[in-house]
Design a protein around this motif. Structure first.
Motif, PDB file in Angstrom:
ATOM      1  N   ILE A   1       3.585   6.800  -9.174  1.00  0.00           N
ATOM      2  CA  ILE A   1       3.585   5.345  -9.029  1.00  0.00           C
ATOM      3  C   ILE A   1       2.588   4.960  -7.946  1.00  0.00           C
ATOM      4  N   TYR A   2       1.806   3.935  -8.195  1.00  0.00           N
ATOM      5  CA  TYR A   2       0.850   3.442  -7.211  1.00  0.00           C
ATOM      6  C   TYR A   2       1.081   1.950  -6.972  1.00  0.00           C
ATOM      7  N   VAL A   3       0.667   1.512  -5.819  1.00  0.00           N
ATOM      8  CA  VAL A   3       0.842   0.113  -5.410  1.00  0.00           C
ATOM      9  C   VAL A   3       2.292  -0.319  -5.653  1.00  0.00           C
ATOM     10  N   VAL A   4       3.188   0.438  -5.092  1.00  0.00           N
ATOM     11  CA  VAL A   4       4.635   0.182  -5.060  1.00  0.00           C
ATOM     12  C   VAL A   4       5.326   0.394  -6.398  1.00  0.00           C
ATOM     13  N   SER A   5       4.774  -0.199  -7.474  1.00  0.00           N
ATOM     14  CA  SER A   5       5.563  -0.238  -8.698  1.00  0.00           C
ATOM     15  C   SER A   5       4.777   0.002  -9.985  1.00  0.00           C
ATOM     16  N   SER A   6       3.500   0.277  -9.882  1.00  0.00           N
ATOM     17  CA  SER A   6       2.695   0.508 -11.092  1.00  0.00           C
ATOM     18  C   SER A   6       2.815   1.955 -11.539  1.00  0.00           C
TER      19      SER A   6
ATOM     20  N   HIS B   1       0.834  -1.202   0.000  1.00  0.00           N
ATOM     21  CA  HIS B   1       0.000   0.000   0.000  1.00  0.00           C
ATOM     22  C   HIS B   1       0.871   1.255   0.000  1.00  0.00           C
ATOM     23  N   LEU B   2       1.587   1.483  -1.087  1.00  0.00           N
ATOM     24  CA  LEU B   2       2.531   2.578  -1.116  1.00  0.00           C
ATOM     25  C   LEU B   2       2.485   3.262  -2.475  1.00  0.00           C
ATOM     26  N   ASN B   3       2.326   4.580  -2.427  1.00  0.00           N
ATOM     27  CA  ASN B   3       2.246   5.387  -3.638  1.00  0.00           C
ATOM     28  C   ASN B   3       3.292   6.496  -3.590  1.00  0.00           C
ATOM     29  N   TRP B   4       3.667   6.973  -4.770  1.00  0.00           N
ATOM     30  CA  TRP B   4       4.646   8.059  -4.888  1.00  0.00           C
ATOM     31  C   TRP B   4       4.045   9.216  -5.692  1.00  0.00           C
ATOM     32  N   TYR B   5       4.330  10.431  -5.242  1.00  0.00           N
ATOM     33  CA  TYR B   5       3.859  11.638  -5.900  1.00  0.00           C
ATOM     34  C   TYR B   5       5.028  12.586  -6.136  1.00  0.00           C
ATOM     35  N   GLN B   6       4.899  13.355  -7.201  1.00  0.00           N
ATOM     36  CA  GLN B   6       5.859  14.402  -7.527  1.00  0.00           C
ATOM     37  C   GLN B   6       5.158  15.749  -7.375  1.00  0.00           C
ATOM     38  N   GLN B   7       5.833  16.704  -6.764  1.00  0.00           N
ATOM     39  CA  GLN B   7       5.247  18.032  -6.658  1.00  0.00           C
ATOM     40  C   GLN B   7       6.260  19.086  -7.068  1.00  0.00           C
ATOM     41  N   LYS B   8       5.850  19.920  -7.984  1.00  0.00           N
ATOM     42  CA  LYS B   8       6.661  21.065  -8.369  1.00  0.00           C
ATOM     43  C   LYS B   8       6.156  22.297  -7.641  1.00  0.00           C
ATOM     44  N   LEU B   9       7.036  23.269  -7.515  1.00  0.00           N
ATOM     45  CA  LEU B   9       6.748  24.455  -6.715  1.00  0.00           C
ATOM     46  C   LEU B   9       5.459  25.126  -7.175  1.00  0.00           C
ATOM     47  N   GLY B  10       4.562  25.342  -6.229  1.00  0.00           N
ATOM     48  CA  GLY B  10       3.324  26.040  -6.535  1.00  0.00           C
ATOM     49  C   GLY B  10       2.276  25.215  -7.252  1.00  0.00           C
ATOM     50  N   ARG B  11       2.516  23.917  -7.389  1.00  0.00           N
ATOM     51  CA  ARG B  11       1.577  23.061  -8.114  1.00  0.00           C
ATOM     52  C   ARG B  11       1.029  21.974  -7.195  1.00  0.00           C
TER      53      ARG B  11
ATOM     54  N   PHE C   1      13.321  17.772 -11.598  1.00  0.00           N
ATOM     55  CA  PHE C   1      13.700  18.514 -10.406  1.00  0.00           C
ATOM     56  C   PHE C   1      12.425  19.002  -9.722  1.00  0.00           C
ATOM     57  N   ALA C   2      12.181  18.428  -8.541  1.00  0.00           N
ATOM     58  CA  ALA C   2      10.904  18.590  -7.846  1.00  0.00           C
ATOM     59  C   ALA C   2      11.039  17.958  -6.471  1.00  0.00           C
ATOM     60  N   THR C   3       9.937  17.950  -5.731  1.00  0.00           N
ATOM     61  CA  THR C   3       9.892  17.258  -4.445  1.00  0.00           C
ATOM     62  C   THR C   3       9.036  16.008  -4.593  1.00  0.00           C
ATOM     63  N   TYR C   4       9.489  14.932  -4.003  1.00  0.00           N
ATOM     64  CA  TYR C   4       8.823  13.639  -4.121  1.00  0.00           C
ATOM     65  C   TYR C   4       8.336  13.182  -2.751  1.00  0.00           C
ATOM     66  N   TYR C   5       7.103  12.671  -2.732  1.00  0.00           N
ATOM     67  CA  TYR C   5       6.483  12.205  -1.497  1.00  0.00           C
ATOM     68  C   TYR C   5       5.991  10.776  -1.658  1.00  0.00           C
ATOM     69  N   CYS C   6       6.220   9.976  -0.631  1.00  0.00           N
ATOM     70  CA  CYS C   6       5.541   8.685  -0.568  1.00  0.00           C
ATOM     71  C   CYS C   6       4.300   8.853   0.312  1.00  0.00           C
ATOM     72  N   GLN C   7       3.330   7.976   0.127  1.00  0.00           N
ATOM     73  CA  GLN C   7       2.136   7.963   0.960  1.00  0.00           C
ATOM     74  C   GLN C   7       1.687   6.527   1.148  1.00  0.00           C
TER      75      GLN C   7
ATOM     76  N   ASP D   1       9.874  -1.205   3.650  1.00  0.00           N
ATOM     77  CA  ASP D   1      10.931  -0.492   2.936  1.00  0.00           C
ATOM     78  C   ASP D   1      10.645  -0.407   1.437  1.00  0.00           C
ATOM     79  N   PHE D   2      10.705   0.836   0.954  1.00  0.00           N
ATOM     80  CA  PHE D   2      10.335   1.105  -0.422  1.00  0.00           C
ATOM     81  C   PHE D   2      11.323   2.090  -1.056  1.00  0.00           C
ATOM     82  N   THR D   3      11.443   2.005  -2.368  1.00  0.00           N
ATOM     83  CA  THR D   3      12.302   2.939  -3.078  1.00  0.00           C
ATOM     84  C   THR D   3      11.627   3.470  -4.330  1.00  0.00           C
ATOM     85  N   LEU D   4      11.966   4.699  -4.649  1.00  0.00           N
ATOM     86  CA  LEU D   4      11.623   5.310  -5.930  1.00  0.00           C
ATOM     87  C   LEU D   4      12.943   5.585  -6.632  1.00  0.00           C
TER      88      LEU D   4
END
Lengths: 107, 127
Positions: free
Chosen positions: A48-53, A32-42, A83-89, A70-73
């Motif tokens: 990526i969802y469910v670890v690797s999709s 149950h792990l997802n990754w998001y990218q966020q750029k400034l002001g957006r 170039f951005a900020t990356y978040y897992c959830q 333990d998870f990796t992007l």
């Protein structure tokens, strides 16, 4: 509550570099792990969802791995647009906690 | 195409209430839950809660219990998030996001992810 810890909190890399970001859960969250990218002001963008999709439209240089706690992007070859900020959830147990974020900067 | 369009920026005084709307289009409103996430200036993402617009069922983060109300209006395809008794610490950008759930979830926690986001609403609390 589950705590999500990302490392590093920031990194500087060059175009073409391979970059890996780590996310650790305080208890097992299975896949149950997802990754998001966020750029400034957006708003965040799902990468990526469910670890690797890979979400539709996301370049194949992005990949995810892991299970349990333990998870990796990984970005295989960093591009200027990355170039951005990356978040897992975690999406296992509410509150669906986010990691603290990893800011990827230009070296 | 799926779109989530949020209401505009607001300025509030401490102790006041705020209500952010999230108007959806391009999909069946009652077919997907919505989550609300906020981001204080220069900080990370903070999960606030979720609403199932079909049943109206809500789940709130403990931190906001008693102060937050999430609702949905299926006639308008719009979700709302109201936060009461505002403090300076509530200054943030508030996001709604559509939650997509994996097929065939039977028992146990369902796999889900946030595939579409609103543009964000800046709420500034100042005296």
């Amino acid at each position: 509550d589950i705590q999500m810890t990302q490392s590093p909190s920031s990194l500087a890399a060059s175009v073409g570099d391979r970059v890996t970001i780590t996310c650790r859960a305080s208890e097992s969250i299975g896949n149950h792990l997802n990754w998001y990218q966020q750029k400034l002001g957006r708003a965040p963008r799902l990468l990526i969802y469910v670890v690797s999709s890979l979400q539709s439209g996301v370049p194949s240089r992005f990949s995810g791995n892991g299970s349990g706690t333990d998870f990796t992007l990984t970005i295989s070859s960093l591009q200027p647009d990355d170039f951005a900020t990356y978040y897992c959830q975690e999406s296992h147990t509410t509150p669906f906690a986010f990691g603290g974020g990893t800011r990827v900067e230009i070296k | 195409q799926v779109q989530l369009v949020q209401s505009g920026a607001e300025a509030k005084k401490p102790g006041a209430s705020m209500k952010v709307s999230c108007k959806t289009s391009g999909y069946i409103f009652t077919g997907y839950s919505l989550q609300w996430v906020r981001q204080a200036p220069g900080q990370g993402l903070e999960w606030m809660g979720r609403i199932n617009p079909d049943s109206g069922a809500t789940t709130y983060a403990q931190k906001f219990q008693g102060r937050v109300t999430m609702t949905g209006d299926s006639s308008m395809n719009t979700a709302y998030m109201e936060l009461d008794r505002l403090t300076f610490d509530d200054t943030a950008v508030y996001f709604c996001a559509r939650e997509t759930e994996a097929w065939g979830c039977i028992g146990g926690p369902c796999l889900n992810w946030l595939d579409f986001w609103g543009q964000g609403t800046l709420v500034t609390v100042s005296s």
